[in-house]
Design an enzyme around this catalytic site. Structure first.
Site, short mmCIF file in Angstrom:
data_model
loop_
_atom_site.label_atom_id
_atom_site.label_comp_id
_atom_site.label_asym_id
_atom_site.label_seq_id
_atom_site.Cartn_x
_atom_site.Cartn_y
_atom_site.Cartn_z
CG ASP A 1 -2.03 1.56 0.72
OD1 ASP A 1 -1.67 2.16 0.70
OD2 ASP A 1 -2.84 0.77 2.13
CE1 TYR B 1 -7.11 10.13 0.69
CE2 TYR B 1 -7.91 9.48 -0.90
CZ TYR B 1 -7.79 9.00 0.18
OH TYR B 1 -8.36 7.73 1.08
NE ARG C 1 -1.24 11.22 10.08
CZ ARG C 1 -2.57 11.00 9.50
NH1 ARG C 1 -1.42 9.86 8.49
NH2 ARG C 1 -3.91 11.10 8.97
C1 LIG Z 1 -2.07 3.79 4.14
C2 LIG Z 1 -3.91 4.03 3.73
N1 LIG Z 1 -4.69 2.75 2.76
C3 LIG Z 1 -5.87 3.22 2.84
C4 LIG Z 1 -6.77 4.39 2.76
C5 LIG Z 1 -8.33 4.47 2.46
O1 LIG Z 1 -8.13 4.45 1.10
P1 LIG Z 1 -9.27 5.16 0.14
O2 LIG Z 1 -10.60 5.57 0.99
O3 LIG Z 1 -9.45 5.31 -0.93
O4 LIG Z 1 -10.40 3.60 0.48
C6 LIG Z 1 -5.67 5.34 3.06
C7 LIG Z 1 -6.49 6.49 3.86
O5 LIG Z 1 -6.11 6.97 4.27
C8 LIG Z 1 -3.92 5.03 4.09
O6 LIG Z 1 -4.05 6.14 4.37
#
Ligand SMILES: Cc1ncc(COP(=O)(O)O)c(C=O)c1O
Length: 438
Positions: free
Chosen positions: A217, A242, A398
């Site tokens: 991720d 985003y 943060r």
């Molecule tokens: C590390 C990480 N993975 C996944 C997500 C969630 O992403 P989404 O809302 O596009 O599904 C976030 C959201 O802040 C994130 O920080």
């Protein structure tokens, strides 16, 4: 730690605003700040790691898509650039993460893309029953993995490797957990709380040695640091657009699949999306009802792309490519070092902890500062100090550095205003209850 010094002919005091302004004056990327809409220059925005600022050219592009492409061209828009946008924008993101142009596609949310890739990976490693992750992972990752295990059946299980300090997990702990029964290892490359960055190549290699697939991720890494998925031989990845990519609230995410995993061989089945949608169908406009996957990564599309949001991603990715991801990482490291030096001088004596790594090589582009009153401090900063960080339970304030537009003066102001909140105990008037969104 010593502050970043300059070769200024008239040296400024290191913990002064003048010094911050001097650093800005010498920053070769400083002019990129002008590419963003900054409605109130006195609001110190340190949350670009959650939602990036709005680039001026994005505002213009969205107006164009709405008024001309949709308003005037109507459905003809699909044949005039919309249809190929997930692949076209994916190809640009590929340049930021060390992938080939046809290995990245923009679609859906990170959560949905995670689901698609996790299920695809479990199918590709049929017979193995374990998924490995850690307890530093973002909640949505953990939820998707729990859901995937439930869907896959009773013999599947999720093993969560624990971090002893809330900062990181050692390579040794992963080496112990990953075994011949492991189908998939899924981790966030940069931890969302501590900002700790994993050694992508070493952990991927560990997964491969055991015959497992590796899924990263990249949400808190992409756009803030150069990544090289090919050099690390990564199988799968997802990331959002985003944060450092400034694509706007809810902008569609991307997914990466290494090309060879999409090719059927004698020994391996090719990866397939579990969501069989018409945008992933071969020859989509034949409109047949029998599903056949599109060749390549397009099969991982599902339904009609959210075109207005998707269009907003491209201008900022172009901006990042113009600035150069290596130069952005260099600036990000300098700025997080600067922030940590200010913390050490101005905040540590007041009981504020550093909840991020000291070693810049292991640190992403945000710094977490810990204080038992973190939640109320965060509120005071937002409500009366015009500083916007965010808060992550239990005590993390943060502070995100988005090197395209964060200035040294922003960092200086952010830290000195935080100090004022502590010295004057301004946080005490706020309730201890958590607001709906932090
Ligand atoms: C590390 C990480 N993975 C996944 C997500 C969630 O992403 P989404 O809302 O596009 O599904 C976030 C959201 O802040 C994130 O920080």
């Amino acid at each position: 730690m010593t502050l970043v010094m300059t070769n200024s002919p008239t040296p400024t005091r290191p913990y002064s605003k003048a010094h911050a302004l001097d650093l800005d004056a010498r920053d070769p990327l400083a002019h990129f700040r002008d590419a963003f809409i900054i409605a109130d220059p006195d609001t110190i925005y340190l949350d670009g790691n959650s939602l990036g600022r709005l680039p001026k050219r994005t505002a213009a592009r969205v107006r164009e898509v709405v008024e001309r492409e949709w308003g005037e061209r109507l459905i003809r828009g699909w044949g005039e650039g919309w249809f190929g946008a997930p692949q076209r924008i994916g190809a640009k993101i590929a340049r930021l993460i060390g992938a080939d142009a046809d290995e990245v596609i923009v679609s859906d949310s990170t959560t949905v893309n995670l689901f698609k890739l996790v299920i695809a990976a479990l199918h590709a490693r049929m017979g193995r029953s374990k998924i490995i992750t850690d307890d530093l992972n973002f909640p949505t990752d953990a939820y998707v993995l729990q859901g995937a295990v439930k869907l896959a059946g009773a013999n599947y299980r999720l093993e969560v490797v624990h971090s002893p300090d809330g900062l990181s997990v050692t390579a040794g702990a992963f080496a112990q957990a990953i075994d011949a029964d492991t189908a998939l290892v899924e981790l966030s490359h940069t931890a969302f709380k501590s900002g700790c960055v994993y050694d992508m190549r070493a952990i991927t290699e560990m997964a491969h040695r055991a015959g497992a697939l590796m899924l990263w991720d990249l949400c808190h890494s992409v756009g803030a640091m150069p990544l090289d998925l090919h050099a690390s031989d990564v199988d799968l990845a997802v990331g959002c657009t985003y944060k450092y990519l400034n694509g706007g609230p809810g902008a569609p995410a991307f997914l990466f699949v290494r090309k060879d995993l999409l090719v059927e061989t004698l020994h391996a089945t090719s990866l397939q999306s579990p969501i069989l949608g018409w945008f992933g169908q071969k020859n989509q406009f034949d409109m047949v009802t029998e599903y056949q996957p599109a060749p390549g990564l397009t099969r991982f599309l599902a339904g009609t792309p959210a075109m207005l949001s998707l269009a907003a991603v491209e201008p900022s990715v172009d901006l990042i490519l113009e600035a150069g991801i290596d130069r952005l990482r260099e600036k990000s490291v300098r700025q997080t070092e600067y922030l940590i030096a200010l913390w050490e001088e101005l905040l540590e004596p007041l009981g504020v902890k550093l909840n991020s790594p000291r070693d810049a090589n292991c640190r992403g582009s945000h710094v977490s500062l810990g204080h038992p009153e973190g939640l109320r401090i965060d509120r005071a900063l937002i409500e009366e100090m015009r500083v916007i960080p965010d808060f992550r339970f239990p005590d993390n304030i943060r502070l995100g550095i988005a090197p395209l537009y964060t200035s040294y003066a922003d960092i200086f102001e952010g830290i000195t205003r935080l100090r004022r909140v502590l010295v004057e105990r301004l946080y005490e008037k706020y309730p201890t209850s958590r607001p709906e969104v932090t």
